[in-house]
Design an enzyme around this catalytic site. Structure first.
Site: not given
Length: 204
Positions: A77-78
């Site tokens: 995730c970012d």
């Protein structure tokens, strides 16, 4: 079994609160190597690179025995905050955090979180991770901020919390009291869309 390819404590807590069994391993991917200018696409590309980097090096990681059997999912995730077309990562110092909050006060922005789930099987004998599916999506939430006085902004910045968060705020922390409302996925603002994860986890 799920591997969270992130050092984020907020993502870790979200998974723990949902009683999802997982282990957390930072991918250590160098984010500066990605030059994508579109904020929406950048969040997605970074999430993929984090998950992919871990999948390519998984043979060098000592995994619990139960991870050697059945499907294995790697979640990357970012999160990137977008304010009036500009990408806001983590502020580099208190001065930058204060200036940003002056701009965001009484306004709204978008928190984009790129999600990548790499699904496959890990053979403990050959040390090969065979990928069977890759699922990717950027989830966006609109965040509305309260109108703040300068002393309130300074008080918040002095806690140092903004320096460790995308956009310079933490919904689950002290900064939560300065957020008026959210349109879209609530948990996405904390770095992980739980509805997206529920739809895609354990599909194999």
């Amino acid at each position: 079994m799920l591997i969270l390819a992130s050092a984020s404590q907020s993502r870790k807590k979200l998974l723990e609160n949902c009683q999802i069994e997982f282990i957390q391993i930072s991918s250590n991917f160098d984010e500066t190597t990605i030059q994508e200018k579109n904020i929406f696409n950048l969040a997605l590309e970074l999430s993929f690179q984090k998950a992919n980097s871990l999948s390519e090096n998984i043979q060098n990681i000592s995994l619990p025995e139960e991870f050697n059997y059945g499907p294995l999912e790697i979640l990357g995730c970012d999160s990137i905050f977008e304010f009036k077309g500009e990408a806001y990562g983590k502020p580099s110092n208190k001065e930058e955090a204060f200036i940003r909050w002056k701009k965001m006060s009484g306004e709204f922005g978008f928190l984009h979180t790129g999600h990548t789930l790499i699904i496959g099987h890990f053979d403990s004998t050959s040390k090969i991770f065979k990928i069977t599916e890759i699922i990717k999506k950027t989830v966006s939430s609109r965040v509305y901020f309260s109108k703040l006085e300068d002393w309130e902004i300074k008080s918040y910045v002095d806690t140092n919390e903004p320096l460790y968060c995308a956009g310079g705020f933490a919904l689950e922390g002290i900064g939560g009291k300065y957020i008026e409302k959210i349109e879209g996925c609530f948990s996405n603002v904390m770095g992980l869309s739980l509805p997206w994860l529920r739809e895609n986890l354990y599909r194999s």
